[in-house]
Design a protein around this motif. Structure first.
Motif, PDB file in Angstrom:
ATOM      1  N   GLN A  88       0.830  -1.206   0.000  1.00 52.42           N
ATOM      2  CA  GLN A  88       0.000   0.000   0.000  1.00 52.42           C
ATOM      3  C   GLN A  88       0.865   1.256   0.000  1.00 52.42           C
ATOM      4  O   GLN A  88       0.571   2.242  -0.690  1.00 52.42           O
ATOM      5  CB  GLN A  88      -0.933  -0.016   1.209  1.00 52.42           C
ATOM      6  N   SER A  89       1.960   1.217   0.758  1.00 53.57           N
ATOM      7  CA  SER A  89       2.885   2.350   0.766  1.00 53.57           C
ATOM      8  C   SER A  89       3.530   2.524  -0.605  1.00 53.57           C
ATOM      9  O   SER A  89       3.694   3.657  -1.094  1.00 53.57           O
ATOM     10  CB  SER A  89       3.961   2.128   1.835  1.00 53.57           C
ATOM     11  N   ALA A  90       3.899   1.409  -1.242  1.00 52.22           N
ATOM     12  CA  ALA A  90       4.499   1.488  -2.577  1.00 52.22           C
ATOM     13  C   ALA A  90       3.527   2.095  -3.582  1.00 52.22           C
ATOM     14  O   ALA A  90       3.929   2.928  -4.417  1.00 52.22           O
ATOM     15  CB  ALA A  90       4.918   0.087  -3.029  1.00 52.22           C
ATOM     16  N   ARG A 107      11.812  12.672  -8.122  1.00 48.58           N
ATOM     17  CA  ARG A 107      11.566  11.280  -8.514  1.00 48.58           C
ATOM     18  C   ARG A 107      12.672  10.357  -7.995  1.00 48.58           C
ATOM     19  O   ARG A 107      12.424   9.207  -7.639  1.00 48.58           O
ATOM     20  CB  ARG A 107      11.426  11.180 -10.036  1.00 48.58           C
ATOM     21  N   ALA A 108      13.881  10.870  -7.931  1.00 54.01           N
ATOM     22  CA  ALA A 108      14.984  10.064  -7.396  1.00 54.01           C
ATOM     23  C   ALA A 108      14.771   9.752  -5.917  1.00 54.01           C
ATOM     24  O   ALA A 108      15.095   8.649  -5.450  1.00 54.01           O
ATOM     25  CB  ALA A 108      16.311  10.809  -7.594  1.00 54.01           C
ATOM     26  N   VAL A 109      14.214  10.702  -5.169  1.00 57.24           N
ATOM     27  CA  VAL A 109      13.914  10.462  -3.758  1.00 57.24           C
ATOM     28  C   VAL A 109      12.856   9.363  -3.620  1.00 57.24           C
ATOM     29  O   VAL A 109      12.963   8.464  -2.772  1.00 57.24           O
ATOM     30  CB  VAL A 109      13.441  11.766  -3.083  1.00 57.24           C
ATOM     31  N   ILE A 110      11.838   9.432  -4.478  1.00 58.61           N
ATOM     32  CA  ILE A 110      10.781   8.412  -4.439  1.00 58.61           C
ATOM     33  C   ILE A 110      11.357   7.057  -4.812  1.00 58.61           C
ATOM     34  O   ILE A 110      10.991   6.014  -4.229  1.00 58.61           O
ATOM     35  CB  ILE A 110       9.639   8.796  -5.398  1.00 58.61           C
ATOM     36  N   ALA A 111      12.299   7.040  -5.763  1.00 61.04           N
ATOM     37  CA  ALA A 111      12.945   5.778  -6.147  1.00 61.04           C
ATOM     38  C   ALA A 111      13.682   5.167  -4.960  1.00 61.04           C
ATOM     39  O   ALA A 111      13.651   3.938  -4.750  1.00 61.04           O
ATOM     40  CB  ALA A 111      13.903   6.013  -7.303  1.00 61.04           C
ATOM     41  N   THR A 112      14.355   6.012  -4.185  1.00 63.11           N
ATOM     42  CA  THR A 112      15.054   5.518  -2.991  1.00 63.11           C
ATOM     43  C   THR A 112      14.075   4.931  -1.987  1.00 63.11           C
ATOM     44  O   THR A 112      14.338   3.883  -1.373  1.00 63.11           O
ATOM     45  CB  THR A 112      15.850   6.662  -2.336  1.00 63.11           C
ATOM     46  N   LEU A 114      11.144   3.621  -2.686  1.00 64.61           N
ATOM     47  CA  LEU A 114      10.659   2.353  -3.240  1.00 64.61           C
ATOM     48  C   LEU A 114      11.713   1.254  -3.105  1.00 64.61           C
ATOM     49  O   LEU A 114      11.377   0.081  -2.896  1.00 64.61           O
ATOM     50  CB  LEU A 114      10.280   2.531  -4.709  1.00 64.61           C
ATOM     51  N   GLN A 115      12.983   1.630  -3.207  1.00 64.91           N
ATOM     52  CA  GLN A 115      14.051   0.653  -3.028  1.00 64.91           C
ATOM     53  C   GLN A 115      14.021   0.088  -1.613  1.00 64.91           C
ATOM     54  O   GLN A 115      14.198  -1.116  -1.399  1.00 64.91           O
ATOM     55  CB  GLN A 115      15.410   1.304  -3.304  1.00 64.91           C
ATOM     56  N   ASN A 116      13.786   0.959  -0.640  1.00 58.44           N
ATOM     57  CA  ASN A 116      13.681   0.498   0.751  1.00 58.44           C
ATOM     58  C   ASN A 116      12.495  -0.444   0.928  1.00 58.44           C
ATOM     59  O   ASN A 116      12.595  -1.466   1.627  1.00 58.44           O
ATOM     60  CB  ASN A 116      13.544   1.695   1.692  1.00 58.44           C
ATOM     61  N   ILE A 117      11.376  -0.119   0.296  1.00 59.99           N
ATOM     62  CA  ILE A 117      10.198  -0.984   0.378  1.00 59.99           C
ATOM     63  C   ILE A 117      10.488  -2.333  -0.267  1.00 59.99           C
ATOM     64  O   ILE A 117      10.120  -3.394   0.266  1.00 59.99           O
ATOM     65  CB  ILE A 117       8.991  -0.303  -0.291  1.00 59.99           C
ATOM     66  N   ALA A 209       9.741   0.286 -11.672  1.00 60.12           N
ATOM     67  CA  ALA A 209       9.367   1.613 -11.191  1.00 60.12           C
ATOM     68  C   ALA A 209      10.598   2.377 -10.714  1.00 60.12           C
ATOM     69  O   ALA A 209      10.750   3.579 -11.008  1.00 60.12           O
ATOM     70  CB  ALA A 209       8.352   1.502 -10.073  1.00 60.12           C
ATOM     71  N   ILE A 210      11.491   1.697 -10.008  1.00 60.63           N
ATOM     72  CA  ILE A 210      12.699   2.352  -9.498  1.00 60.63           C
ATOM     73  C   ILE A 210      13.567   2.834 -10.657  1.00 60.63           C
ATOM     74  O   ILE A 210      14.081   3.959 -10.650  1.00 60.63           O
ATOM     75  CB  ILE A 210      13.481   1.376  -8.589  1.00 60.63           C
ATOM     76  N   THR A 211      13.727   1.980 -11.668  1.00 59.79           N
ATOM     77  CA  THR A 211      14.532   2.362 -12.841  1.00 59.79           C
ATOM     78  C   THR A 211      13.918   3.557 -13.557  1.00 59.79           C
ATOM     79  O   THR A 211      14.619   4.504 -13.957  1.00 59.79           O
ATOM     80  CB  THR A 211      14.656   1.174 -13.805  1.00 59.79           C
ATOM     81  N   ALA A 212      12.595   3.533 -13.725  1.00 63.31           N
ATOM     82  CA  ALA A 212      11.911   4.635 -14.418  1.00 63.31           C
ATOM     83  C   ALA A 212      12.040   5.932 -13.637  1.00 63.31           C
ATOM     84  O   ALA A 212      12.251   7.006 -14.229  1.00 63.31           O
ATOM     85  CB  ALA A 212      10.442   4.275 -14.618  1.00 63.31           C
TER      86      ALA A 212
END
Length: 320
Positions: A88-90, A107-112, A114-117, A209-212
């Motif tokens: 749900q967080s993702a 977007r890079a912050v959001i990628a980080t 998502l990486q943690n999730i 998603a992280i790559t994008a």
């Protein structure tokens, strides 16, 4: 018929021995509280009691099985609760990441995040129980079922669910293989716009998603933006399907936990009934048993006294 001294003595001894045996048997019943202590006491009651004891033994075995099943399902439910929260967080981050006002740094912050999730989900997918067994590995419980490599996260666990017989007529799944949880969808999964099936591997979706999100969009043109939006839309649909699948598994587990409670209540009620039946078959009436014990003791004492008096008589005494 001639009554010799030896015959009279022998008959009297047999009578005393019989009375003594009856008295000892009554004493055993009073001390144990049981009317039937061996099959010869009451063959029919002893046979019925044996059947009841066998049923109680089976119930005790099923009680252990139900306890084990409950622990396994509770471990799985606890892990899947955390998985649901992370998915749900993702999804929240995915939706926010497609906001048009964000720049490359946002977007890079959001990628980080998502990486943690993603890393948390891998850790949850490799959850172990108190005995060190991996709960999402099927029957291959001694090795991590999910492995991260250059090709992403792959599943190396078993493909069969762990089952447990919890009652005479009930066998339930108490351990779901990880691929059916993290790499599968329900039958009503949302398809892709072209009608093809959505990606089922939750880790692959997060990696895409992280790559994008890490790919700079500034100055890349409309085609790059379109590709980014298509990727994020695909991930959004896929994660929704994955979340629904996890919730479906959790619903199944919840139903089974409730069923275990019901089976436990039924077993306890059955034990009360069986214990009462066993008591009626084998237990004594304490008042009646004590009265019989006292009467037999009195009779035995009288026999002892009579025998003692007879053995002291002689022919001369009888002729007086």
């Amino acid at each position: 018929m001639r009554l010799s001294t030896n015959l009279i003595f022998s008959l009297q001894m047999q009578s005393i021995s019989k009375s003594q045996s009856a008295w000892l048997a009554s004493g055993m019943q009073v001390s144990t509280g049981k009317r039937v202590t061996k099959p010869s006491d009451d063959p029919i009651a002893a046979s019925q009691a044996l059947n009841i004891l066998q049923t109680q033994t089976k119930d005790a075995q099923y009680a252990m099985a139900q306890s084990f099943a409950g622990q396994s399902l509770s471990n799985e439910e606890n892990a899947l609760g955390n998985v649901s929260d992370n998915l749900q967080s993702a999804l929240t981050h995915i939706i926010y990441g497609t906001t048009g006002t964000l720049n490359d740094d946002d977007r890079a912050v959001i990628a980080t995040q998502l990486q943690n999730i993603r890393d948390q989900l891998v850790n949850l997918a490799n959850t172990q129980d108190s005995n060190g067994r991996y709960i999402f590995a099927g029957y291959k419980t001694q090795q991590p079922p999910f492995v991260s490599g250059d090709d992403g996260v792959t599943y190396q666990g078993g493909d069969q669910a762990i089952t447990q017989q919890v009652d005479a007529q009930r066998t339930m799944t108490i351990g779901h293989p990880g691929d059916s949880v993290f790499m599968s969808h329900t039958g009503n999964a949302i398809p892709e716009p072209d009608g093809s099936a959505s990606e089922t591997n939750v880790f692959t979706l997060l990696d895409e998603a992280i790559t994008a999100l890490k790919t700079p969009q500034g100055g890349q043109g409309d085609e790059a933006l379109k590709q980014f939006e298509e990727t994020m839309g695909k991930v959004n649909r896929g994660l929704h399907n994955s979340l629904n699948n996890v919730l479906s598994v959790r619903s199944e587990i919840g139903t089974q936990l409730a069923e275990l409670d019901t089976l436990g209540d039924q077993r306890q009620n059955r034990q009360v009934i069986l214990s009462d039946q066993l008591s009626q078959l084998t237990d004594i009436d304490i008042t009646e048993s004590i009265s019989r014990y006292v009467m037999q003791q009195t009779a035995l004492q009288a026999s002892y006294k009579t025998f003692s008096q007879i053995t002291q008589l002689s022919l001369f005494q009888l002729n007086r």
